[in-house]
Design a protein around this motif. Structure first.
Motif, PDB file in Angstrom:
ATOM      1  N   PRO A   4       0.806  -1.225   0.000  1.00  0.00           N
ATOM      2  CA  PRO A   4       0.000   0.000   0.000  1.00  0.00           C
ATOM      3  C   PRO A   4       0.837   1.273   0.000  1.00  0.00           C
ATOM      4  O   PRO A   4       0.356   2.312  -0.432  1.00  0.00           O
ATOM      5  N   THR A   5       2.071   1.211   0.510  1.00  0.00           N
ATOM      6  CA  THR A   5       2.908   2.401   0.614  1.00  0.00           C
ATOM      7  C   THR A   5       4.361   2.060   0.290  1.00  0.00           C
ATOM      8  O   THR A   5       4.764   0.886   0.287  1.00  0.00           O
ATOM      9  N   VAL A   6       5.142   3.092   0.045  1.00  0.00           N
ATOM     10  CA  VAL A   6       6.576   2.912  -0.182  1.00  0.00           C
ATOM     11  C   VAL A   6       7.235   2.311   1.054  1.00  0.00           C
ATOM     12  O   VAL A   6       8.064   1.396   0.958  1.00  0.00           O
ATOM     13  N   HIS A   7       6.869   2.814   2.227  1.00  0.00           N
ATOM     14  CA  HIS A   7       7.456   2.269   3.456  1.00  0.00           C
ATOM     15  C   HIS A   7       7.131   0.796   3.621  1.00  0.00           C
ATOM     16  O   HIS A   7       7.983   0.003   4.073  1.00  0.00           O
ATOM     17  N   ALA A   8       5.936   0.398   3.265  1.00  0.00           N
ATOM     18  CA  ALA A   8       5.552  -1.011   3.380  1.00  0.00           C
ATOM     19  C   ALA A   8       6.406  -1.885   2.472  1.00  0.00           C
ATOM     20  O   ALA A   8       6.799  -3.002   2.848  1.00  0.00           O
ATOM     21  N   ALA A   9       6.705  -1.404   1.275  1.00  0.00           N
ATOM     22  CA  ALA A   9       7.571  -2.156   0.358  1.00  0.00           C
ATOM     23  C   ALA A   9       8.974  -2.291   0.938  1.00  0.00           C
ATOM     24  O   ALA A   9       9.593  -3.365   0.889  1.00  0.00           O
ATOM     25  N   PHE A  10       9.483  -1.203   1.480  1.00  0.00           N
ATOM     26  CA  PHE A  10      10.799  -1.216   2.115  1.00  0.00           C
ATOM     27  C   PHE A  10      10.826  -2.212   3.277  1.00  0.00           C
ATOM     28  O   PHE A  10      11.738  -3.035   3.396  1.00  0.00           O
ATOM     29  N   ALA A  11       9.835  -2.146   4.133  1.00  0.00           N
ATOM     30  CA  ALA A  11       9.795  -3.009   5.309  1.00  0.00           C
ATOM     31  C   ALA A  11       9.699  -4.482   4.931  1.00  0.00           C
ATOM     32  O   ALA A  11      10.310  -5.342   5.581  1.00  0.00           O
ATOM     33  N   ALA A  12       8.947  -4.790   3.876  1.00  0.00           N
ATOM     34  CA  ALA A  12       8.772  -6.189   3.462  1.00  0.00           C
ATOM     35  C   ALA A  12      10.079  -6.783   2.957  1.00  0.00           C
ATOM     36  O   ALA A  12      10.440  -7.911   3.320  1.00  0.00           O
ATOM     37  N   SER A  13      10.807  -6.044   2.132  1.00  0.00           N
ATOM     38  CA  SER A  13      12.084  -6.564   1.635  1.00  0.00           C
ATOM     39  C   SER A  13      13.110  -6.661   2.758  1.00  0.00           C
ATOM     40  O   SER A  13      13.928  -7.585   2.801  1.00  0.00           O
ATOM     41  N   ALA A  14      13.080  -5.692   3.674  1.00  0.00           N
ATOM     42  CA  ALA A  14      14.003  -5.730   4.808  1.00  0.00           C
ATOM     43  C   ALA A  14      13.737  -6.949   5.687  1.00  0.00           C
ATOM     44  O   ALA A  14      14.673  -7.587   6.184  1.00  0.00           O
TER      45      ALA A  14
END
Length: 542
Positions: A4-14
């Motif tokens: 849903p958000t850029v931060h969510a994409a970052f957190a998922a890959s991290a």
């Protein structure tokens, strides 16, 4: 859409690859910025983003706020962006080359109440805000605490999601001041997912690619494409401070880069260096870019051993209408940028809006296929609904680019219909430059156009009518004064590289600048006695 958000994409890959490299700060960039070289792992980035997120939340920042980022291409840009994005705060990237007039306009127009700045530019931001009559807090990226928000979050009671504004990027248009393109989370996520799904020449391997780019994070290519594909597909981002022709290939080799990003000016500069057997000693699989000189395309690929894959997109379109030559035949040396995929519809039309036949250049119109023609495009121009509607006339986004369709469906870039000068990848509004030149006390009127430059693509040429004519001996000094005035107000690359003193400007019957005639005139002015070469004055600050 998976996130849903850029931060969510970052957190998922991290969460998936916490010990893998997320960022690689190579030595040239580290030296330029005065920061430590080396690798930053995903978990380390998460810790810093979480710390900043908590600091911004404590300060009262939330959904609907905007915060300016004047941080160049440093890792801090990404950390602050992701932290703010998690709270629903939109970031406004600020080009570090901007001068007084540009900063004042951006601060006033965007409505930012806080800017995160490099130490050496903080006073410039404060002065620009004062000039604009705006209230602005300025902090440094390393500050432990964030100044309290001056207003409550405008959308505090709404959930943060795909349609939340993620960034406000300014782009030079055909008239007047730069326009603020409002870009939602879904715009950025779509760019990353589109990139991650490429095939043919441009396959992206999940968690394995190392993408190197010298392009600025205040532009869409770096912010929405190279950064977002790493967030979506994993891997490592090697964000350079800028393009260094002499050390670029060494940086590519030493960092193990597998995909590189380029603009047309870069291959020309790299080819200017003597050929070496080590030119092919690298791990690069392919390159993503646009605008390579047709004469250099095949020569570069033969020498360096990887394909330069041309693509087309705009800030307004993002990946929603991106076209890329990632399938053969790529028609090397023809300015071909590929064939459109099923997710985009396009037309090529003449001045009357009639579709042109194969082989005839026409203006490129694009839209998303399906029931929502604006899906994943920009949300609109901030505070300019009229310009938004004009761009979307008749349900199609009007790009202002002239394109030719070949018999096999391939699209070839021809020219820009709109009055934008493109110098080394930077879009420059002629009207914006003219408005500054006309403030010089000796200038009666001015008109700005592009003139060809062998290295930079276009160079800025200014035709100047003075209040009082000066003799031949005084022209150089006057040109220097005019350019110095421009450099005080504008980024260095926008200042005139040539100043031509003329008796009159080409005007229409309604006293508007005749842009077509001016463009033709600008082609032949360099080298004439009344045209002063001022390119040597255009130097990057710092």
């Amino acid at each position: 859409m998976t996130h849903p958000t850029v931060h969510a994409a970052f957190a998922a890959s991290a969460a998936r690859t916490p010990e893998a490299e997320f960022l690689c700060v190579e030595p040239v960039t580290a030296t330029s910025y005065g920061i430590e070289a080396g690798s930053i792992r995903w978990r380390e980035a998460v810790a810093e983003v979480d710390r900043l997120r908590e600091a911004y939340a404590r300060a009262g920042y939330g959904h609907g706020h905007r915060v300016g980022l004047l941080l160049e291409n440093r890792p801090a840009f990404l950390y602050h962006w992701f932290a703010l994005n998690a709270l629903g705060v939109s970031v406004v990237p600020i080009n570090a080359e901007m001068r007084a007039a540009e900063l004042a306009y951006l601060i006033g127009h965007s409505g930012i109440e806080l800017a995160v700045s490099l130490p050496q530019r903080a006073d410039d931001l404060r002065a620009a805000a004062q000039r604009e009559g705006a209230t602005l807090d300025v902090m440094q990226a390393s500050d432990p605490e964030v100044p309290p928000a001056r207003s409550s979050a405008p959308r505090a009671h709404e959930p943060v999601g795909p349609h939340t504004e993620c960034a406000l990027l300014y782009t030079s248009g055909t008239t007047g001041r730069p326009k603020g393109c409002m870009l939602g989370n879904e715009y950025f996520i779509r760019a990353g997912e589109w990139y991650a799904g490429l095939d043919g020449v441009c396959e992206v391997r999940r968690d394995r690619e190392r993408i190197i780019t010298p392009l600025p994070l205040n532009h869409v290519n770096a912010m929405a494409f190279s950064t977002m594909v790493i967030l979506v597909a994993g891997g490592c981002l090697i964000q350079l401070d800028r393009f260094h022709p002499k050390s670029w290939l060494h940086s590519v080799r030493e960092t193990g880069a597998t995909i590189v990003h380029y603009l047309g000016v870069m291959p020309a500069m790299l080819l200017a260096a003597p050929a070496s057997p080590s030119d092919r000693e690298h791990a690069v699989r392919w390159a993503f870019g646009a605008g390579v000189d047709r004469r250099n395309h095949g020569v570069f690929e033969e020498r360096f051993g990887f394909p330069l894959v041309e693509a087309w997109a705009m800030t307004e379109t993002g990946a929603a209408a991106c076209v890329m030559a990632n399938h053969e035949p790529r028609h090397i040396g023809t300015s071909c940028f590929g064939r459109p995929e099923d997710f985009v519809e396009l037309r090529l039309v003449d001045e009357a809006g009639t579709d042109v036949p194969v082989g005839t250049p026409g203006e490129l119109l694009v839209r998303s296929a399906g029931p929502d023609p604006r899906r994943y495009f920009f949300s609109g121009y901030l505070k300019d609904e009229a310009a938004t509607q004009e761009a979307w006339a008749d349900g199609w986004f009007h790009t202002g680019d002239m394109v030719r369709r070949e018999s096999d469906g391939s699209l070839c870039f021809v020219d820009r219909k709109k009055n934008v000068i493109r110098r080394s990848g930077e879009n420059i509004s002629a009207v914006e430059v003219e408005s500054v030149l006309n403030q010089h006390p000796a200038v009666k009127s001015s008109a700005v156009a592009a003139t060809p430059d062998a290295v930079r693509g276009d160079e800025v040429l200014a035709c100047i009518v003075l209040h009082e004519a000066v003799g031949v001996d005084a022209r150089s000094a006057m040109a220097l004064s005019i350019v110095a005035h421009a450099l005080d107000q504008l980024a260095y690359y926008k200042a005139p590289g040539y100043v031509a003193f003329v008796d009159a400007l080409p005007l229409t019957a309604s006293q508007k600048i005749q842009r077509g005639e001016l463009r033709v005139l600008a082609q032949g002015l360099p080298g004439q006695v009344h045209c002063i070469d001022t390119r040597g004055l255009k130097k990057r600050q710092g």
